[in-house]
Design an enzyme around this catalytic site. Sequence first.
Site, PDB file in Angstrom:
ATOM      1  N   SER A   1     -10.526  -6.755  10.164  1.00 57.76           N
ATOM      2  CA  SER A   1     -11.688  -6.138   9.546  1.00 57.76           C
ATOM      3  C   SER A   1     -12.395  -7.203   8.732  1.00 57.76           C
ATOM      4  CB  SER A   1     -11.217  -4.999   8.648  1.00 57.76           C
ATOM      5  OG  SER A   1     -12.321  -4.329   8.094  1.00 57.76           O
TER       6      SER A   1
ATOM      7  N   GLU B   1      -7.227  -0.597  14.844  1.00 64.27           N
ATOM      8  CA  GLU B   1      -7.735  -1.715  14.052  1.00 64.27           C
ATOM      9  C   GLU B   1      -6.685  -2.821  13.872  1.00 64.27           C
ATOM     10  OE1 GLU B   1      -8.895  -0.580  10.074  1.00 64.27           O
ATOM     11  OE2 GLU B   1      -8.667  -2.639   9.367  1.00 64.27           O
TER      12      GLU B   1
ATOM     13  N   ARG C   1       0.841  -1.194   0.000  1.00 62.93           N
ATOM     14  CA  ARG C   1       0.000   0.000   0.000  1.00 62.93           C
ATOM     15  C   ARG C   1       0.879   1.247   0.000  1.00 62.93           C
ATOM     16  NH1 ARG C   1      -4.799  -2.140   4.107  1.00 62.93           N
ATOM     17  NH2 ARG C   1      -4.985  -4.137   3.027  1.00 62.93           N
TER      18      ARG C   1
ATOM     19  N   ARG D   1       0.139  -5.367  12.411  1.00 62.11           N
ATOM     20  CA  ARG D   1      -0.551  -4.877  13.606  1.00 62.11           C
ATOM     21  C   ARG D   1      -0.708  -5.916  14.713  1.00 62.11           C
ATOM     22  NH1 ARG D   1      -4.881  -0.620  11.055  1.00 62.11           N
ATOM     23  NH2 ARG D   1      -3.323   0.548   9.874  1.00 62.11           N
TER      24      ARG D   1
ATOM     25  N   ARG E   1       1.517   1.553  10.032  1.00 60.41           N
ATOM     26  CA  ARG E   1       1.149   1.865   8.655  1.00 60.41           C
ATOM     27  C   ARG E   1       2.411   1.757   7.802  1.00 60.41           C
ATOM     28  NH1 ARG E   1      -3.607   3.885   7.388  1.00 60.41           N
ATOM     29  NH2 ARG E   1      -4.121   4.694   9.416  1.00 60.41           N
TER      30      ARG E   1
END
Length: 427
Positions: free
Chosen positions: A356, A353, A254, A395, A269
């Site tokens: 998901s 988070e 990403r 994470r 991130r």
Amino acid sequence: MLDIKYIRENPELIKENCKKRHVQVDIDTLLQTDEERREIQQNLNQLQQERNQGSKLKGKPSPEHIEKMKKIGAEIKQLEESYNQKEELLHELLLQVPNLTHPETPIGHEHEFKTLYTNQEPELKDFQTKDHEELLLKHDLLDFERGAKVVGSKFFYTKGKLVELNRALTNYGIDICQKHGFQLIETPDLAHKKILEGAGFNPRGEETQIYNIENQDLSLVGTAEITVLGYHADEVIDLEDGPIKYVALSHCFRTEAGSYGRTSKGLYRVHQFTKLEMFVFCKPNQSDQIHQDLLAIEQEIVDGLELPYRVIDIASSDLGGPAYRKFDIEAYMTMLGDPDEKDKIHQQGNYGEITSTSNCLDYQARRMNIKFHNKETNQKEFVHTLNGTAVVLSRFPIALVENHQLPDGSIKIPKALHPYLNFKEIK
RNA sequence: GGAGAGAUGGCAGAGUGGUCGAAUGCACUGGUCUUGAAAACCAGCAGGCCAGCAAUGGUCUCCAGGGUUCGAAUCCCUGUCUCUCCGCCA
């Protein structure tokens, strides 16, 4: 994408839904384009009919006939061109229309989610907690500097016991998913742009999160969701023996353009990470239940890691295009604590988070043309698709090391991982 | 990287310029028969779009995109993928 017929028949409902999701799409232009396209098609079909009848004649055609046919041919070509233009525009607009929204989804902005469950109050440590970056750097398990040297910022090297911990987390996740009947699959890390778009990701445009390969119709995938969905593209799959469930391993890439602030710290991130993702193809009447099942499996995984967390029902504006409903698990993380409170012994973190799960109904299946044979109606119908994070190796380690740290900076490994590791703590 | 062969419905597989959206077999759906099942037999069975309340009609699609032709699954060009052989290689 949604069925154009459905949009045609329910324009107000669709506009309302776009508003709920804070998505700007010109539905009126879409409908007008649709109408123009149909009008052109009617003229076109009529000419095509003339051509087909004209070419059915046997024997040598007369010169006049040939002349007439050529004229019709030219007209058809022109109409085809304008038809294609309209269709392309329609398709583009259609891609922008978000999925419908679950009736229980909280309507509102990002922060207006609904907390469905909290497993435990985060343990108050009687010492100054460190964030994962500090902890892992101290143990020499992570190297961002050399990552930056070789690739760029937000790339990193994982070392030693952290690699082993990641492997253990992956295997732990795989075992739980396999226990629940998921088939293990490892996917390519690249895909054609068409596949990305089918999954609801936009490889082009300014706000793209996707890395593209120069001069090739290829992008690096942001999640295995893309490649698993694409796995059954243009197929009629058999769902008679129950839903098809995959647990997929892939790397994720990403660009994270424009992300700054507290959440850009450490591993939270990054541009590349590894993820174990659940993905399900099922019949329409099964997807609501399976969405709950996916959440339950995610909770089982996180419970085993003894992490404090909460489950939230994502608000309408934060769903993204494809999701009909989305649940996140947010784990408690030191790194997300307010820096102004840092001096306090009980400095608190915050929830971030870590998983998901989304129910996309037939939104992705329609784009990717994935159907099943419905025995009751004897028709081929679009399947429903769902996805959910099993384990993500950016994470999960954050939550793990931050929540299981001891005053001396060593890290206790939760029991569930002991069978997968030959150490019980990192010190 | 070089040379050759190929890509057709859910699957297998015929078809090499018009009568082909496409034989045949399997699978699937409905029925007959049977106490039930199997077998056998009969019938149906690709998808998208458009018009229509519907019955139905029209159109497009034989890997994708262009082209030739009055007319293309069939001929030509480009691309993608698969197979066989050769070369190279983790």
